[in-house]
Scaffold this motif. Structure first.
Motif, PDB file in Angstrom:
ATOM      1  N   THR A 197       0.821  -1.220   0.000  1.00 21.81           N
ATOM      2  CA  THR A 197       0.000   0.000   0.000  1.00 21.81           C
ATOM      3  C   THR A 197       0.852   1.266   0.000  1.00 21.81           C
ATOM      4  O   THR A 197       2.090   1.217   0.089  1.00 21.81           O
ATOM      5  N   LYS A 198       0.175   2.408  -0.049  1.00 18.52           N
ATOM      6  CA  LYS A 198       0.833   3.716  -0.003  1.00 18.52           C
ATOM      7  C   LYS A 198       1.628   3.917   1.282  1.00 18.52           C
ATOM      8  O   LYS A 198       2.538   4.735   1.323  1.00 18.52           O
ATOM      9  N   ASP A 199       1.293   3.174   2.336  1.00 19.52           N
ATOM     10  CA  ASP A 199       2.021   3.298   3.605  1.00 19.52           C
ATOM     11  C   ASP A 199       3.484   2.889   3.464  1.00 19.52           C
ATOM     12  O   ASP A 199       4.336   3.358   4.218  1.00 19.52           O
ATOM     13  N   TYR A 200       3.761   1.994   2.500  1.00 16.13           N
ATOM     14  CA  TYR A 200       5.127   1.506   2.333  1.00 16.13           C
ATOM     15  C   TYR A 200       5.583   1.619   0.877  1.00 16.13           C
ATOM     16  O   TYR A 200       6.102   2.632   0.463  1.00 16.13           O
ATOM     17  N   PHE A 201       5.404   0.575   0.088  1.00 13.90           N
ATOM     18  CA  PHE A 201       5.965   0.562  -1.271  1.00 13.90           C
ATOM     19  C   PHE A 201       5.113   1.256  -2.325  1.00 13.90           C
ATOM     20  O   PHE A 201       5.622   1.639  -3.362  1.00 13.90           O
ATOM     21  N   ASP A 202       3.826   1.385  -2.093  1.00 13.00           N
ATOM     22  CA  ASP A 202       2.907   2.001  -3.062  1.00 13.00           C
ATOM     23  C   ASP A 202       3.115   1.396  -4.453  1.00 13.00           C
ATOM     24  O   ASP A 202       3.460   2.081  -5.416  1.00 13.00           O
ATOM     25  N   VAL A 203       2.880   0.088  -4.553  1.00 21.39           N
ATOM     26  CA  VAL A 203       3.177  -0.632  -5.791  1.00 21.39           C
ATOM     27  C   VAL A 203       2.336  -0.176  -6.977  1.00 21.39           C
ATOM     28  O   VAL A 203       2.745  -0.361  -8.127  1.00 21.39           O
ATOM     29  N   ALA A 204       1.188   0.436  -6.718  1.00 29.53           N
ATOM     30  CA  ALA A 204       0.386   0.952  -7.832  1.00 29.53           C
ATOM     31  C   ALA A 204       1.131   2.085  -8.534  1.00 29.53           C
ATOM     32  O   ALA A 204       1.081   2.205  -9.762  1.00 29.53           O
ATOM     33  N   LYS A 205       1.847   2.893  -7.773  1.00 34.51           N
ATOM     34  CA  LYS A 205       2.601   4.024  -8.333  1.00 34.51           C
ATOM     35  C   LYS A 205       4.039   3.647  -8.679  1.00 34.51           C
ATOM     36  O   LYS A 205       4.607   4.155  -9.649  1.00 34.51           O
ATOM     37  N   TYR A 232      34.099  -8.661  -4.657  1.00 29.42           N
ATOM     38  CA  TYR A 232      34.010  -7.375  -5.351  1.00 29.42           C
ATOM     39  C   TYR A 232      33.141  -6.392  -4.574  1.00 29.42           C
ATOM     40  O   TYR A 232      32.257  -6.787  -3.819  1.00 29.42           O
ATOM     41  N   LYS A 233      33.414  -5.113  -4.787  1.00 27.32           N
ATOM     42  CA  LYS A 233      32.508  -4.039  -4.381  1.00 27.32           C
ATOM     43  C   LYS A 233      31.774  -3.626  -5.649  1.00 27.32           C
ATOM     44  O   LYS A 233      32.406  -3.287  -6.648  1.00 27.32           O
ATOM     45  N   VAL A 234      30.448  -3.661  -5.599  1.00 27.56           N
ATOM     46  CA  VAL A 234      29.635  -3.302  -6.751  1.00 27.56           C
ATOM     47  C   VAL A 234      28.916  -1.999  -6.438  1.00 27.56           C
ATOM     48  O   VAL A 234      27.960  -1.972  -5.659  1.00 27.56           O
ATOM     49  N   ASN A 235      29.417  -0.904  -7.013  1.00 27.80           N
ATOM     50  CA  ASN A 235      28.788   0.404  -6.848  1.00 27.80           C
ATOM     51  C   ASN A 235      27.695   0.532  -7.890  1.00 27.80           C
ATOM     52  O   ASN A 235      27.854   0.077  -9.028  1.00 27.80           O
ATOM     53  N   GLY A 236      26.596   1.170  -7.506  1.00 28.81           N
ATOM     54  CA  GLY A 236      25.540   1.347  -8.490  1.00 28.81           C
ATOM     55  C   GLY A 236      24.410   2.194  -7.974  1.00 28.81           C
ATOM     56  O   GLY A 236      24.444   2.703  -6.847  1.00 28.81           O
ATOM     57  N   ASP A 237      23.409   2.342  -8.817  1.00 29.54           N
ATOM     58  CA  ASP A 237      22.226   3.138  -8.499  1.00 29.54           C
ATOM     59  C   ASP A 237      21.059   2.202  -8.237  1.00 29.54           C
ATOM     60  O   ASP A 237      20.716   1.363  -9.081  1.00 29.54           O
ATOM     61  N   LEU A 238      20.459   2.348  -7.060  1.00 26.23           N
ATOM     62  CA  LEU A 238      19.304   1.553  -6.656  1.00 26.23           C
ATOM     63  C   LEU A 238      18.104   2.480  -6.582  1.00 26.23           C
ATOM     64  O   LEU A 238      18.152   3.515  -5.905  1.00 26.23           O
ATOM     65  N   THR A 239      17.041   2.119  -7.287  1.00 23.97           N
ATOM     66  CA  THR A 239      15.813   2.905  -7.275  1.00 23.97           C
ATOM     67  C   THR A 239      14.715   2.086  -6.617  1.00 23.97           C
ATOM     68  O   THR A 239      14.388   0.979  -7.059  1.00 23.97           O
ATOM     69  N   ILE A 240      14.187   2.629  -5.523  1.00 27.34           N
ATOM     70  CA  ILE A 240      13.061   2.031  -4.801  1.00 27.34           C
ATOM     71  C   ILE A 240      12.088   3.154  -4.503  1.00 27.34           C
ATOM     72  O   ILE A 240      12.503   4.242  -4.067  1.00 27.34           O
ATOM     73  N   HIS A 241      10.796   2.907  -4.714  1.00 27.00           N
ATOM     74  CA  HIS A 241       9.762   3.882  -4.367  1.00 27.00           C
ATOM     75  C   HIS A 241      10.009   5.224  -5.054  1.00 27.00           C
ATOM     76  O   HIS A 241       9.781   6.290  -4.501  1.00 27.00           O
ATOM     77  N   GLY A 242      10.553   5.172  -6.286  1.00 29.66           N
ATOM     78  CA  GLY A 242      10.794   6.379  -7.069  1.00 29.66           C
ATOM     79  C   GLY A 242      12.015   7.176  -6.650  1.00 29.66           C
ATOM     80  O   GLY A 242      12.293   8.236  -7.204  1.00 29.66           O
ATOM     81  N   SER A 243      12.769   6.689  -5.687  1.00 33.14           N
ATOM     82  CA  SER A 243      13.949   7.392  -5.183  1.00 33.14           C
ATOM     83  C   SER A 243      15.208   6.608  -5.557  1.00 33.14           C
ATOM     84  O   SER A 243      15.299   5.406  -5.267  1.00 33.14           O
ATOM     85  N   VAL A 270      10.304   4.659   2.071  1.00 32.90           N
ATOM     86  CA  VAL A 270       9.473   3.483   2.307  1.00 32.90           C
ATOM     87  C   VAL A 270       9.043   3.478   3.775  1.00 32.90           C
ATOM     88  O   VAL A 270       9.828   3.164   4.663  1.00 32.90           O
ATOM     89  N   GLY A 271       7.791   3.862   4.020  1.00 34.66           N
ATOM     90  CA  GLY A 271       7.240   3.892   5.372  1.00 34.66           C
ATOM     91  C   GLY A 271       7.794   5.047   6.190  1.00 34.66           C
ATOM     92  O   GLY A 271       8.497   5.927   5.685  1.00 34.66           O
ATOM     93  N   GLU A 272       7.426   5.019   7.463  1.00 30.48           N
ATOM     94  CA  GLU A 272       7.892   6.014   8.423  1.00 30.48           C
ATOM     95  C   GLU A 272       8.617   5.306   9.551  1.00 30.48           C
ATOM     96  O   GLU A 272       8.472   4.103   9.735  1.00 30.48           O
ATOM     97  N   SER A 273       9.374   6.064  10.326  1.00 28.90           N
ATOM     98  CA  SER A 273      10.077   5.488  11.463  1.00 28.90           C
ATOM     99  C   SER A 273       9.055   4.933  12.454  1.00 28.90           C
ATOM    100  O   SER A 273       8.023   5.551  12.704  1.00 28.90           O
ATOM    101  N   SER A 274       9.350   3.752  12.987  1.00 23.65           N
ATOM    102  CA  SER A 274       8.383   3.081  13.846  1.00 23.65           C
ATOM    103  C   SER A 274       9.102   2.168  14.822  1.00 23.65           C
ATOM    104  O   SER A 274      10.132   1.580  14.486  1.00 23.65           O
TER     105      SER A 274
END
Length: 181
Positions: free
Chosen positions: A90-98, A117-128, A161-165
């Motif tokens: 849901t929108k509370d966490y991953f908002d998979v619809a968006k 190895y060290k693998v540097n890269g770009d990770l996109t989660i939740h549009g960030s 992804v979510g809020e502190s809890s």
């Protein structure tokens, strides 16, 4: 002169046959994307993503010049708790619809030891999108195949992804095992 040409040709064949130029697609039946997060202060919740794809493009004989990329269908999250999985979608966490997909693409791979190895890269989660560093170990398998174990700890709040809890920790251990087909 013929012996010299034969020797030169033989050396050229041996040299080029040792180079590994492949586009390795992941074998999903032997690969996995798993995570762990603290839950209720003292417990660990474990889960996985069941739908993902990706590949490793190797341009020469080493992984240092390779590019690793994968994409995850976030709705495929599975923590063995259907109610929790639905809430995480849901929108509370991953908002998979968006934000239906999470994506990773390496920008640099650095050898830090034998098959490590060290693998540097770009990770996109939740549009960030954030720059991250996986630690990867290559395990050679039979018939020229390999398995790649990648690990990373990230803060889910950095990706929105979510809020502190108190019920759920902020840091997530991500473990990716990639096996080529």
């Amino acid at each position: 002169m013929n012996k010299f040409k034969s020797l030169l040709l033989s050396l050229l064949v041996v040299a080029t046959s040792s180079l590994r130029a492949d586009n390795l697609s992941f074998n999903n039946s032997n690969s996995s994307i798993n995570f762990e997060i603290n839950h209720m202060l003292f417990m660990t919740a474990k889960g996985s993503f069941k739908e993902f794809s990706g590949n490793i493009d190797i341009t020469d004989s080493t992984l240092v010049s390779a590019t690793i990329s994968f994409s995850v269908k976030v709705a495929s999250i599975d923590t063995d708790d259907d109610e929790r999985d639905e809430h995480l979608r849901t929108k509370d966490y991953f908002d998979v619809a968006k934000y239906p997909d999470a994506n990773f693409k390496s920008t640099q791979i650095e050898s830090i030891g034998e098959n490590k190895y060290k693998v540097n890269g770009d990770l996109t989660i939740h549009g960030s999108t954030k720059s991250v560093v996986f630690v990867m170990t290559e395990k050679k398998l039979e018939s020229m195949k390999a398995e790649y174990h990648m690990e990373l700890e990230l803060n889910r709040l950095d990706f929105g992804v979510g809020e502190s809890s108190l019920m759920m920790g902020d840091n997530v251990k991500l473990k990716v095992i990639l096996t080529d087909k």
